[in-house]
Design a protein around this motif. Structure first.
Motif, PDB file in Angstrom:
ATOM      1  N   LEU A  63      -7.980 -28.158  29.168  1.00 25.37           N
ATOM      2  CA  LEU A  63      -6.815 -27.506  28.956  1.00 25.37           C
ATOM      3  C   LEU A  63      -6.839 -25.998  29.172  1.00 25.37           C
ATOM      4  CD1 LEU A  63      -5.632 -29.915  26.416  1.00 25.37           C
ATOM      5  CD2 LEU A  63      -4.186 -29.902  28.615  1.00 25.37           C
ATOM      6  N   VAL A  64      -6.172 -25.382  29.787  1.00 22.65           N
ATOM      7  CA  VAL A  64      -5.935 -23.940  30.348  1.00 22.65           C
ATOM      8  C   VAL A  64      -5.090 -22.892  29.963  1.00 22.65           C
ATOM      9  CG1 VAL A  64      -6.500 -22.671  32.043  1.00 22.65           C
ATOM     10  CG2 VAL A  64      -7.704 -24.299  32.127  1.00 22.65           C
ATOM     11  N   GLU A  65      -5.711 -22.071  29.125  1.00 28.05           N
ATOM     12  CA  GLU A  65      -4.310 -20.770  28.788  1.00 28.05           C
ATOM     13  C   GLU A  65      -4.799 -19.825  29.051  1.00 28.05           C
ATOM     14  OE1 GLU A  65      -1.385 -18.752  27.291  1.00 28.05           O
ATOM     15  OE2 GLU A  65      -1.421 -20.567  27.571  1.00 28.05           O
ATOM     16  N   LEU A  66      -4.118 -19.165  30.013  1.00 33.06           N
ATOM     17  CA  LEU A  66      -4.513 -17.607  30.433  1.00 33.06           C
ATOM     18  C   LEU A  66      -3.355 -16.736  29.840  1.00 33.06           C
ATOM     19  CD1 LEU A  66      -3.985 -19.754  34.031  1.00 33.06           C
ATOM     20  CD2 LEU A  66      -6.089 -18.798  33.352  1.00 33.06           C
ATOM     21  N   LYS A  67      -4.167 -15.820  28.750  1.00 37.29           N
ATOM     22  CA  LYS A  67      -3.531 -15.145  27.562  1.00 37.29           C
ATOM     23  C   LYS A  67      -3.275 -13.393  28.190  1.00 37.29           C
ATOM     24  CE  LYS A  67      -0.916 -15.858  24.594  1.00 37.29           C
ATOM     25  NZ  LYS A  67      -0.032 -16.241  24.568  1.00 37.29           N
ATOM     26  N   GLY A  68      -2.877 -12.942  27.823  1.00 40.92           N
ATOM     27  CA  GLY A  68      -3.079 -11.918  27.131  1.00 40.92           C
ATOM     28  C   GLY A  68      -4.262 -11.272  26.366  1.00 40.92           C
ATOM     29  N   VAL A  69      -3.918 -10.951  25.115  1.00 34.82           N
ATOM     30  CA  VAL A  69      -5.420 -10.166  24.023  1.00 34.82           C
ATOM     31  C   VAL A  69      -5.264 -11.355  23.218  1.00 34.82           C
ATOM     32  CG1 VAL A  69      -5.206  -7.860  24.671  1.00 34.82           C
ATOM     33  CG2 VAL A  69      -3.575  -8.480  22.874  1.00 34.82           C
ATOM     34  N   GLY A 102      -7.419 -41.987  26.744  1.00 32.97           N
ATOM     35  CA  GLY A 102      -8.721 -41.462  27.289  1.00 32.97           C
ATOM     36  C   GLY A 102      -9.293 -41.338  28.147  1.00 32.97           C
ATOM     37  N   TYR A 103      -9.198 -39.632  27.671  1.00 28.27           N
ATOM     38  CA  TYR A 103      -9.692 -38.687  28.716  1.00 28.27           C
ATOM     39  C   TYR A 103     -10.887 -37.794  27.227  1.00 28.27           C
ATOM     40  CZ  TYR A 103      -6.954 -40.150  32.152  1.00 28.27           C
ATOM     41  OH  TYR A 103      -5.829 -40.523  32.770  1.00 28.27           O
ATOM     42  N   ASP A 104     -11.809 -37.019  28.369  1.00 29.00           N
ATOM     43  CA  ASP A 104     -12.459 -36.199  27.530  1.00 29.00           C
ATOM     44  C   ASP A 104     -11.243 -34.903  27.333  1.00 29.00           C
ATOM     45  OD1 ASP A 104     -15.004 -35.521  25.665  1.00 29.00           O
ATOM     46  OD2 ASP A 104     -16.219 -35.577  27.681  1.00 29.00           O
ATOM     47  N   TYR A 105     -11.071 -34.413  26.147  1.00 30.91           N
ATOM     48  CA  TYR A 105     -10.795 -32.838  26.637  1.00 30.91           C
ATOM     49  C   TYR A 105     -11.679 -31.892  26.470  1.00 30.91           C
ATOM     50  CZ  TYR A 105      -6.302 -34.909  26.780  1.00 30.91           C
ATOM     51  OH  TYR A 105      -5.358 -35.856  27.391  1.00 30.91           O
ATOM     52  N   TYR A 106     -11.249 -30.671  26.986  1.00 34.54           N
ATOM     53  CA  TYR A 106     -12.145 -29.515  27.527  1.00 34.54           C
ATOM     54  C   TYR A 106     -10.786 -28.517  27.129  1.00 34.54           C
ATOM     55  CZ  TYR A 106     -15.811 -31.706  28.183  1.00 34.54           C
ATOM     56  OH  TYR A 106     -17.090 -33.190  28.543  1.00 34.54           O
ATOM     57  N   CYS A 107     -11.309 -27.304  26.060  1.00 31.27           N
ATOM     58  CA  CYS A 107      -9.971 -26.389  26.271  1.00 31.27           C
ATOM     59  C   CYS A 107     -10.630 -24.548  27.251  1.00 31.27           C
ATOM     60  CB  CYS A 107      -9.254 -25.923  24.774  1.00 31.27           C
ATOM     61  SG  CYS A 107      -8.746 -27.641  24.576  1.00 31.27           S
ATOM     62  N   ARG A 108      -9.786 -24.020  27.340  1.00 29.94           N
ATOM     63  CA  ARG A 108     -10.250 -23.433  27.707  1.00 29.94           C
ATOM     64  C   ARG A 108      -9.102 -21.976  27.807  1.00 29.94           C
ATOM     65  NH1 ARG A 108     -14.589 -25.702  28.096  1.00 29.94           N
ATOM     66  NH2 ARG A 108     -15.934 -26.555  29.396  1.00 29.94           N
ATOM     67  N   ALA A 109      -9.415 -20.555  27.367  1.00 25.84           N
ATOM     68  CA  ALA A 109      -8.729 -19.516  26.895  1.00 25.84           C
ATOM     69  C   ALA A 109      -9.484 -18.551  27.888  1.00 25.84           C
ATOM     70  CB  ALA A 109      -8.890 -19.009  25.521  1.00 25.84           C
ATOM     71  N   ILE A 110      -8.699 -17.736  28.340  1.00 25.96           N
ATOM     72  CA  ILE A 110      -9.070 -16.945  29.639  1.00 25.96           C
ATOM     73  C   ILE A 110      -7.918 -15.750  29.132  1.00 25.96           C
ATOM     74  CG2 ILE A 110      -8.675 -15.847  31.348  1.00 25.96           C
ATOM     75  CD1 ILE A 110      -9.417 -19.267  31.342  1.00 25.96           C
ATOM     76  N   VAL A 111      -8.882 -14.608  28.373  1.00 21.75           N
ATOM     77  CA  VAL A 111      -7.831 -13.658  27.732  1.00 21.75           C
ATOM     78  C   VAL A 111      -7.821 -12.357  28.530  1.00 21.75           C
ATOM     79  CG1 VAL A 111      -7.328 -15.083  25.506  1.00 21.75           C
ATOM     80  CG2 VAL A 111      -9.032 -13.258  25.803  1.00 21.75           C
TER      81      VAL A 111
END
Length: 149
Positions: A68-74, A96-105
């Motif tokens: 899961l990817v969030e492309l964010k300001g600050v 049934g999935y192995d979740y990974y979270c990514r925040a690019i700010v």
């Protein structure tokens, strides 16, 4: 591979060497050296249309990894809230999935300020994903994140 969501949400699919998700000069780049089947998709406005807090995009890989990817300001704390809400929504439908979270700010908090700025959503997400520095379930980075999937 059959992906469990509507084709209208899919940005691109296949055994590509690289998947790139970008928005507002923020970039998530997933290198795929083993050419695993994967699909990138739009979450905000396509997969989740409701007016609710959600992250921007996702990447599902044939080995069961669901990024899961969030492309964010600050606002890293808000990014964590968006990732948490999206994880909770998606996990109910696709558990049934192995979740990974990514925040690019655009700007990262200092290591000293990070625990306070990341807030309760980050800690809750960490707990739900059993995230540690070692398993890299949650990663936040400034401007661009490159990783091997």
């Amino acid at each position: 591979m059959n992906f469990p969501f509507d084709e209208n949400c899919i940005i691109e699919s296949g055994k590509k060497p690289v998947f790139v998700l970008s928005e507002n000069h923020r970039v998530y780049r997933a290198e795929n050296p083993n050419r695993k089947e994967a699909s990138s998709f739009q979450i905000d406005g396509a997969m989740i249309k409701e007016e609710t807090v959600k992250c921007d995009k996702g990447l599902l890989v044939e080995d069961g990894k669901f990024f899961l990817v969030e492309l964010k300001g600050v606002d890293v704390e808000h990014a964590c809230r968006q990732l948490l809400a999206t994880y909770e929504y998606m996990h109910k439908l696709y558990n049934g999935y192995d979740y990974y979270c990514r925040a690019i700010v655009s700007a990262m908090p200092s290591k000293k300020a990070a625990p306070k700025l990341l807030g309760a959503a980050y800690r809750k997400l960490q707990k739900k994903l059993s995230a540690t520095d070692k398993n890299r379930k949650i990663v936040y980075k400034s401007i661009r994140l490159d990783e091997i999937i």
